[in-house]
Motif scaffolding. Structure first.
Motif, PDB file in Angstrom:
ATOM      1  N   ALA A 234       1.054  -0.711   0.020  1.00 20.32           N
ATOM      2  CA  ALA A 234      -0.197   0.505   0.428  1.00 20.32           C
ATOM      3  C   ALA A 234       0.961   1.567   0.189  1.00 20.32           C
ATOM      4  N   PRO A 235      -0.077   2.469  -0.655  1.00 21.04           N
ATOM      5  CA  PRO A 235       1.285   3.530  -0.646  1.00 21.04           C
ATOM      6  C   PRO A 235       1.288   4.196   0.825  1.00 21.04           C
ATOM      7  N   GLU A 236       2.329   5.005   0.568  1.00 22.85           N
ATOM      8  CA  GLU A 236       2.016   5.768   1.460  1.00 22.85           C
ATOM      9  C   GLU A 236       1.415   7.243   1.776  1.00 22.85           C
ATOM     10  N   THR A 237       1.067   7.340   0.997  1.00 21.74           N
ATOM     11  CA  THR A 237       0.105   8.986   1.017  1.00 21.74           C
ATOM     12  C   THR A 237      -1.184   8.254  -0.358  1.00 21.74           C
ATOM     13  N   PRO A 238      -2.351   8.585   0.162  1.00 26.82           N
ATOM     14  CA  PRO A 238      -3.424   7.447  -0.242  1.00 26.82           C
ATOM     15  C   PRO A 238      -3.299   8.754  -1.539  1.00 26.82           C
ATOM     16  N   THR A 239      -4.344   7.329  -2.614  1.00 26.78           N
ATOM     17  CA  THR A 239      -4.590   8.135  -3.687  1.00 26.78           C
ATOM     18  C   THR A 239      -5.935   8.410  -3.990  1.00 26.78           C
ATOM     19  N   SER A 240      -6.940   8.538  -5.168  1.00 30.24           N
ATOM     20  CA  SER A 240      -8.285   8.452  -5.607  1.00 30.24           C
ATOM     21  C   SER A 240      -8.431   7.115  -5.428  1.00 30.24           C
ATOM     22  N   SER A 241      -7.610   6.215  -5.772  1.00 30.90           N
ATOM     23  CA  SER A 241      -7.991   4.543  -5.548  1.00 30.90           C
ATOM     24  C   SER A 241      -7.455   3.400  -4.943  1.00 30.90           C
ATOM     25  N   ALA A 242      -6.340   4.191  -3.914  1.00 33.18           N
ATOM     26  CA  ALA A 242      -6.217   3.011  -2.606  1.00 33.18           C
ATOM     27  C   ALA A 242      -5.832   3.954  -1.469  1.00 33.18           C
ATOM     28  N   VAL A 243      -5.941   3.324  -0.114  1.00 29.08           N
ATOM     29  CA  VAL A 243      -6.224   3.316   0.913  1.00 29.08           C
ATOM     30  C   VAL A 243      -4.649   3.548   1.084  1.00 29.08           C
ATOM     31  N   ALA A 244      -3.918   4.584   1.813  1.00 32.12           N
ATOM     32  CA  ALA A 244      -2.838   4.790   2.718  1.00 32.12           C
ATOM     33  C   ALA A 244      -2.385   4.010   3.392  1.00 32.12           C
ATOM     34  N   VAL A 245      -0.714   3.342   4.000  1.00 30.65           N
ATOM     35  CA  VAL A 245      -0.960   2.782   5.089  1.00 30.65           C
ATOM     36  C   VAL A 245       0.770   3.111   5.127  1.00 30.65           C
ATOM     37  N   PRO A 246       0.849   4.256   6.057  1.00 30.58           N
ATOM     38  CA  PRO A 246       2.102   5.072   7.199  1.00 30.58           C
ATOM     39  C   PRO A 246       3.067   3.402   7.161  1.00 30.58           C
ATOM     40  N   ALA A 247       4.136   4.059   7.622  1.00 27.47           N
ATOM     41  CA  ALA A 247       5.481   3.569   7.130  1.00 27.47           C
ATOM     42  C   ALA A 247       6.441   4.009   8.465  1.00 27.47           C
ATOM     43  N   VAL A 248       7.052   3.047   9.445  1.00 27.82           N
ATOM     44  CA  VAL A 248       7.831   3.645  10.429  1.00 27.82           C
ATOM     45  C   VAL A 248       8.734   3.152  10.082  1.00 27.82           C
ATOM     46  N   GLU A 249      10.444   4.024   9.560  1.00 27.49           N
ATOM     47  CA  GLU A 249      11.312   3.775   9.011  1.00 27.49           C
ATOM     48  C   GLU A 249      11.988   2.565  10.526  1.00 27.49           C
ATOM     49  N   GLY A 250      12.386   1.267  10.009  1.00 29.31           N
ATOM     50  CA  GLY A 250      12.960  -0.541  10.776  1.00 29.31           C
ATOM     51  C   GLY A 250      14.368   0.536  11.577  1.00 29.31           C
ATOM     52  N   PRO A 251      14.807  -0.213  12.370  1.00 30.88           N
ATOM     53  CA  PRO A 251      14.894  -1.771  12.401  1.00 30.88           C
ATOM     54  C   PRO A 251      13.632  -2.308  12.985  1.00 30.88           C
ATOM     55  N   VAL A 252      12.922  -3.393  13.606  1.00 32.28           N
ATOM     56  CA  VAL A 252      11.338  -3.989  14.253  1.00 32.28           C
ATOM     57  C   VAL A 252      12.351  -3.458  15.968  1.00 32.28           C
ATOM     58  N   ASP A 253      11.633  -2.731  16.130  1.00 37.20           N
ATOM     59  CA  ASP A 253      11.508  -2.713  17.388  1.00 37.20           C
ATOM     60  C   ASP A 253      10.561  -2.139  18.810  1.00 37.20           C
ATOM     61  N   ALA A 254      11.521  -2.653  19.773  1.00 45.75           N
ATOM     62  CA  ALA A 254       9.665  -1.935  20.859  1.00 45.75           C
ATOM     63  C   ALA A 254       9.537  -0.490  21.341  1.00 45.75           C
ATOM     64  N   GLY A 255      10.396   0.345  20.703  1.00 47.29           N
ATOM     65  CA  GLY A 255      10.092   1.523  20.319  1.00 47.29           C
ATOM     66  C   GLY A 255       9.668   2.102  19.412  1.00 47.29           C
ATOM     67  N   LYS A 256       9.613   1.361  18.161  1.00 50.71           N
ATOM     68  CA  LYS A 256       9.285   1.389  16.786  1.00 50.71           C
ATOM     69  C   LYS A 256       7.562   0.736  16.553  1.00 50.71           C
ATOM     70  N   ILE A 257       7.800  -0.180  17.628  1.00 51.33           N
ATOM     71  CA  ILE A 257       5.592  -0.835  17.640  1.00 51.33           C
ATOM     72  C   ILE A 257       5.121   0.480  17.535  1.00 51.33           C
ATOM     73  N   ILE A 258       5.969   1.430  19.224  1.00 49.02           N
ATOM     74  CA  ILE A 258       5.146   2.268  19.951  1.00 49.02           C
ATOM     75  C   ILE A 258       4.376   3.130  18.985  1.00 49.02           C
ATOM     76  N   ASP A 259       6.046   3.447  18.274  1.00 49.64           N
ATOM     77  CA  ASP A 259       5.833   4.837  17.334  1.00 49.64           C
ATOM     78  C   ASP A 259       4.556   4.165  15.967  1.00 49.64           C
ATOM     79  N   ALA A 260       4.610   3.290  16.247  1.00 52.00           N
ATOM     80  CA  ALA A 260       3.496   2.597  14.418  1.00 52.00           C
ATOM     81  C   ALA A 260       1.894   2.966  15.555  1.00 52.00           C
TER      82      ALA A 260
END
Length: 245
Positions: free
Chosen positions: A108-134
């Motif tokens: 999914a794109p990080e910004t919405p378009t007229s035909s697609a819902v956005a799914v924002p992204a948090v830059e990794g690596p995946v850890d406990a802090g990034k889960i809270i950010d998400a």
């Protein structure tokens, strides 16, 4: 019974929203809007709301899995064997539907378009802090929150928490779902994904005892007609893998 078991034991597919509309399904979503305001007495009326809608078009495709068995095996009339085949095919198709859910979210794109819902992204690596950010990027409608990642990623977070003597859950209370093949991780509410199943959620079977008759083989084909798309804004966030830099 086999179909219900397959849907229920797959932690991803049982959480997505389901519809059973014949043909293509168009789902509208809010692309952008202006807020409400106070109208003070004697002043001009507030400006009219500006509301922009997007449309996700869901086009179903056929998900298939098939195996061949010999005439000799079928002649034995083993109900246990046929149940095993039905169960295996059904589970593999439902498992593939779960793979499609993951693929749609991560593509999914990080910004919405007229035909697609956005799914924002948090830059990794995946850890406990990034889960809270998400979690902080989710909208108010996200309630049944899950954390989806590969077994390796989940184990890494658990070991980091153990080594650091964390006094709290590194997954921030989210339901953890282990799924092979996930790049990084996904945080959010899977109700933000819609599955349209025009023929119902039952895997349908066909027997073909003609095309391989000369080899004394019978094809057992399982198929599920389905469309899967992200339709809920603010419901999901991707955590990306750590960049090479």
């Amino acid at each position: 019974g086999l179909v219900k078991t397959a849907w229920d034991r797959e932690g991803i597919t049982r959480r997505v929203r389901k519809a059973y509309i014949k043909g293509n399904l168009k789902v509208g979503f809010e692309l952008s809007s202006t807020g409400a305001g106070i109208h003070e007495e004697g002043t001009d009326a507030p400006a009219e709301e500006t509301l922009l809608l997007g449309i996700v078009e869901m086009v179903p495709k056929m998900l298939k899995k098939w195996v061949t068995v010999s005439d000799e095996v079928l002649a034995l009339g083993s109900e246990e064997f046929l149940n095993y085949v039905y169960d295996e095919i059904t589970y593999k198709i439902v498992e593939y539907a779960a793979d499609l859910v993951i693929a749609k979210i991560q593509a999914a794109p990080e910004t919405p378009t007229s035909s697609a819902v956005a799914v924002p992204a948090v830059e990794g690596p995946v850890d406990a802090g990034k889960i809270i950010d998400a979690i902080a990027l989710l909208g108010d409608g996200a309630r049944d929150l899950v954390f989806i990642a590969s077994g390796t990623t989940i184990a890494t977070i658990k070991k980091a928490a153990l080594n650091a003597s964390y006094q709290y859950d590194p997954f921030a209370g989210l339901t953890v779902i282990q799924k092979a093949g996930v790049d990084g991780a996904i945080v959010g509410d899977l109700a933000g994904v819609q599955a349209n199943l025009p023929e119902g959620d039952a895997v349908r079977f066909k027997f073909d005892d003609l095309s391989l008759a000369e080899k004394d083989l019978v094809k057992i084909v399982g198929r599920l007609y389905a469309a899967i798309e992200v339709v809920g804004p603010g419901m999901l966030v991707n955590i990306t893998e750590e960049s090479e830099s």
